[in-house]
Design a protein around this motif. Sequence first.
Motif, mmCIF file in Angstrom:
data_model
loop_
_atom_site.group_PDB
_atom_site.id
_atom_site.type_symbol
_atom_site.label_atom_id
_atom_site.label_comp_id
_atom_site.label_asym_id
_atom_site.label_seq_id
_atom_site.Cartn_x
_atom_site.Cartn_y
_atom_site.Cartn_z
ATOM 1 N N ASP A 63 -8.993 -7.993 69.519
ATOM 2 C CA ASP A 63 -9.981 -7.784 70.578
ATOM 3 C C ASP A 63 -10.027 -6.299 70.931
ATOM 4 N N THR A 82 0.424 -12.261 74.029
ATOM 5 C CA THR A 82 -0.361 -13.484 73.924
ATOM 6 C C THR A 82 -1.029 -13.537 72.560
ATOM 7 N N THR A 94 -4.312 -14.716 70.232
ATOM 8 C CA THR A 94 -5.753 -14.960 70.346
ATOM 9 C C THR A 94 -6.336 -15.224 68.964
ATOM 10 N N GLN A 118 0.882 -11.053 67.343
ATOM 11 C CA GLN A 118 0.160 -10.873 68.601
ATOM 12 C C GLN A 118 1.076 -11.135 69.790
#
Length: 270
Positions: free
Chosen positions: A120, A259, A261, A253
């Motif tokens: 992201d 976290t 994703t 991650q």
Amino acid sequence: MKLRTTLRAALFGATTLALTATGALADMLDDIKAAGKITTATEMHYAPFDMLENGQYAGFNKELFDEVAKELGVTAEYQDLPWASILPGLEVSKFDFVNAPVTITPERMERYAFTLPISDATVALVQPKGGDLTRPEDVKGKTVGIQKGTAQEKQLEAYAEKLGGFDIKGYGSPDEAYADLAAGRLDAVAGSAPNLAYLAKTRADVFEAVQPPFGEPKYFAWVTRKEGSESLIEAINAALVKIQDDGRLAAMQEKWFGTATALPKEMPAM
């Protein structure tokens, strides 16, 4: 007659050279496998993606690209360069690949070949611990730092226009911006949400993230030259999907971002 023969030979030689060059460009993956290595470049001052720990390269990108290189059957060689010189260096073939986290944008997609997303990249803000920003909109009228030449800089400029204005100060690296933020010379620093979440987590006594991230959802990916890279991009994308499917990506991650994703397994629409 001799002149024609000489001219024909010269033209044939030039054509052969051109075909040789085209063949090399059209087969980056074969060239990399023949060499047994893939040369890459990144700026090793962009934690948690790229960083130096006791003088050694570390971070999410290092671990993920090492796994991709294993899937390709080659070793990865890494160069540490200033961000401003990385994409120009790629264009003149100083290395094979950019394993820095590059934000996917329509403009860049016209110029470079992108892999699938590796993270992201939505823009967020970080402020000093105990700062007075309770939401991103509170930055109106304040001073915000940002790394120059990034896609996040353009998104921050658009956000300033949308809010009615705030001062933007550009920096050569995120670390310089964070130093000014800690010294009270800035009200906030903008960057990708994963970077700032890591900063707020590892330096919780100095910084805190401003929630939520702002702007449109964005993704980071890796890039190479367009010419001759189709098979290389396909191989790397296949490796990225495999690494996500077997759980290695989620583990990385969790380690670096706190976290896990799920990422798109197809190129997201821009």
